[in-house]
Design an enzyme around this catalytic site. Structure first.
Site, mmCIF file in Angstrom:
data_model
loop_
_atom_site.group_PDB
_atom_site.id
_atom_site.type_symbol
_atom_site.label_atom_id
_atom_site.label_comp_id
_atom_site.label_asym_id
_atom_site.label_seq_id
_atom_site.Cartn_x
_atom_site.Cartn_y
_atom_site.Cartn_z
ATOM 1 N N ASN A 9 -47.441 5.480 -0.304
ATOM 2 C CA ASN A 9 -47.006 6.878 -0.233
ATOM 3 C C ASN A 9 -46.435 7.203 -1.609
ATOM 4 O O ASN A 9 -45.283 6.880 -1.900
ATOM 5 C CB ASN A 9 -45.954 7.008 0.873
ATOM 6 C CG ASN A 9 -45.433 8.425 1.006
ATOM 7 O OD1 ASN A 9 -45.835 9.322 0.268
ATOM 8 N ND2 ASN A 9 -44.527 8.622 1.948
ATOM 9 N N ARG A 84 -51.204 8.012 1.681
ATOM 10 C CA ARG A 84 -50.764 9.289 2.239
ATOM 11 C C ARG A 84 -51.209 10.396 1.277
ATOM 12 O O ARG A 84 -50.903 10.349 0.088
ATOM 13 C CB ARG A 84 -49.252 9.308 2.337
ATOM 14 C CG ARG A 84 -48.782 10.615 2.875
ATOM 15 C CD ARG A 84 -47.302 10.726 2.892
ATOM 16 N NE ARG A 84 -46.948 11.747 3.856
ATOM 17 C CZ ARG A 84 -45.802 11.793 4.478
ATOM 18 N NH1 ARG A 84 -44.901 10.871 4.264
ATOM 19 N NH2 ARG A 84 -45.559 12.746 5.330
ATOM 20 N N HIS A 171 -46.634 17.377 7.779
ATOM 21 C CA HIS A 171 -45.984 16.312 8.561
ATOM 22 C C HIS A 171 -46.909 15.778 9.648
ATOM 23 O O HIS A 171 -46.455 15.236 10.665
ATOM 24 C CB HIS A 171 -44.660 16.797 9.206
ATOM 25 C CG HIS A 171 -43.594 17.116 8.206
ATOM 26 N ND1 HIS A 171 -42.861 18.282 8.235
ATOM 27 C CD2 HIS A 171 -43.164 16.440 7.120
ATOM 28 C CE1 HIS A 171 -42.015 18.303 7.235
ATOM 29 N NE2 HIS A 171 -42.194 17.198 6.527
ATOM 30 N N ARG A 231 -35.801 23.508 0.094
ATOM 31 C CA ARG A 231 -36.823 24.562 0.278
ATOM 32 C C ARG A 231 -36.292 25.639 1.227
ATOM 33 O O ARG A 231 -35.608 25.326 2.195
ATOM 34 C CB ARG A 231 -38.106 23.955 0.849
ATOM 35 C CG ARG A 231 -38.845 23.104 -0.157
ATOM 36 C CD ARG A 231 -40.044 22.434 0.482
ATOM 37 N NE ARG A 231 -39.904 20.993 0.509
ATOM 38 C CZ ARG A 231 -40.603 20.168 1.285
ATOM 39 N NH1 ARG A 231 -41.506 20.661 2.106
ATOM 40 N NH2 ARG A 231 -40.405 18.879 1.239
ATOM 41 N N GLU A 369 -44.578 6.918 9.794
ATOM 42 C CA GLU A 369 -45.791 7.458 9.163
ATOM 43 C C GLU A 369 -46.628 6.352 8.532
ATOM 44 O O GLU A 369 -47.861 6.406 8.558
ATOM 45 C CB GLU A 369 -45.390 8.497 8.105
ATOM 46 C CG GLU A 369 -44.838 9.762 8.750
ATOM 47 C CD GLU A 369 -43.811 10.489 7.908
ATOM 48 O OE1 GLU A 369 -42.824 9.865 7.486
ATOM 49 O OE2 GLU A 369 -43.997 11.690 7.673
#
Ligand code: ADP
Length: 387
Positions: A9, A84, A171, A231, A369
């Site tokens: 990742n 990823r 996600h 964000r 993940e």
């Protein structure tokens, strides 16, 4: 000796990795680690090990990882690498074996995820330059491609939809893991109306029925929906027009404002980390947490409407899995949904934190993940249909 798989990742200044042993179609975690501060004085962590390494760029950092993997004597043959990749655009609805053509398509998506996609692809470039292992791209957008067109559209002219201006959602690897977990461990829950709240530095919600994504709070970019660490989340696009017209901001200024200076950080002026805000005595920190919870309640309401109700609400991600005060404050606001939290279960971080009479069951499920990427990669390498 069993074979193994590497999962990467790659972010702007860090690479997280995990190594899994492969036994048939089953996977077991061998080790997880990360390389931090790429571009500066790199640091390599794996299990107990932590040491400084040269890491001027992703290629140098991965060369170190490759050397370290070769020193491990119980990994067997490395079958391949799962990466990823944030954005798969409109075309990639499943993981894919990477070749030059795929990479060209993925590079064209860089402007859609400027904070993530170019770094994800640097990781792929470095692996491909250093060895001939097969690389598989696993996408954060892919899980949402099942959504109906109505949900993917903006109320903009048709040509923009055709051009790719649509809601993608992110996600997805986390949501795919939760769906996979529910299918295996809690099939009755999996078959119902499940709202998953992935609450980390990035945060979004996914409305899932039968393990398929119906709608999500994130859209075209990773900015929409919930308030996040830095964000802004949901915002009136008129604000952007105002900033351009009255403050003379250009695209770069807006990107910096919306992705890096807003959210919990912008509201509080204290920091982007939920733990830090919960501990801070500053009123602005409390305001930021309250805003986060308010937006969560509001977006939960929107997705409850999409599904026509919620049977189970799953909390995951760093905040969802750990932050008892945020879950408690949310539950207080979400009483209108028939939610009753069990304060003791919540304080104990139990797997079910709703009270017995609660109309919606509240669950805490740690996401994984990397494991999802490993499963998807193995399926592609074994020529099977991924979960
Ligand atoms: P990312 O989206 O970068 O993967 P994480 O899922 O690790 O982020 O979530 C990071 C967030 O989780 C931070 O805001 C952090 O403060 C929060 N968090 C982690 N552990 C706790 C905790 N014990 N209590 C409250 N918040 C926590």
């Amino acid at each position: 000796m069993a074979d193994s798989l590497l999962v990467l990742n790659a972010g702007s200044s860090s690479i997280k990795f995990a190594v899994y042993r492969v036994g048939g179609s089953e996977l077991s975690l061998k080790t997880k680690g990360q390389i931090e501060n790429i571009g500066g004085q790199g640091r390599f962590h794996a299990g107990e090990l932590s040491r400084e390494i040269p890491a001027a760029n992703h290629a140098e950092a991965l060369a170190h990882l490759k050397g370290w993997l070769q020193e491990q004597d119980d990994l067997g043959d490395l079958l391949g690498v799962g990466h990823r990749v944030t954005h798969g655009g409109a075309n990639f609805s499943k993981p894919v074996l990477i070749d030059d053509k795929v990479l060209t398509e993925l590079r064209a998506l860089n402007p859609l995820a400027p904070l993530h996609q170019p770094h994800n692809l640097s990781g792929i470039d470095a692996v491909r330059a250093a060895n001939d292992l097969p690389s598989v791209a696993c996408f954060d957008t892919a899980f949402h491609t099942t959504q109906p067109e109505l949900v993917k559209r903006f109320a903009l002219p048709e040509r923009l939809y055709r051009q790719g201006v649509r809601r993608y959602g992110f996600h997805g690897l986390s949501y795919a893991y939760i769906a996979h977990y529910l299918a295996r461990e809690l099939p009755a829950v999996h078959g119902g109306k499940v709202l998953v709240a992935h609450l980390g530095n990035g945060a979004s919600l996914c409305a899932m029925v039968n393990g398929r994504s119906l709608e999500t709070s994130m859209g075209f970019s990773a900015l929409d929906g919930l308030c996040m660490g830095t964000r802004c989340g949901r915002i009136d696009p008129g604000v952007l027009l105002y900033l351009m017209q009255s403050e003379g901001m250009d695209a770069q200024d807006l990107e910096d404002l919306l992705y890096r200076q807003s959210g919990l950080l912008g509201l509080s002026g204290v920091g982007s980390d939920m733990r830090q805000l919960l501990e801070s005595p500053e009123p602005s920190a409390d305001l930021a947490v309250n805003y986060f919870v308010h937006q969560l309640n509001r977006e939960v309401g929107a997705l409850a409407a999409t599904m026509g109700g919620i049977d189970t609400l799953v909390f995951t991600g760093g905040i969802g899995e750990n932050s008892r005060p945020v879950r408690a404050r949310f539950a207080k606001q979400a009483k209108w949904l028939g939610i009753t939290i069990d304060a003791t279960a919540n304080d104990n971080n139990a797997s079910v934190i709703s009270a017995p009479g609660s109309r919606v069951e509240l669950r805490v499920i740690p996401t994984d993940e990397e494991l999802m990427i490993a499963h998807q990669t193995l399926a592609i390498l074994q020529d099977r249909e991924p979960d």
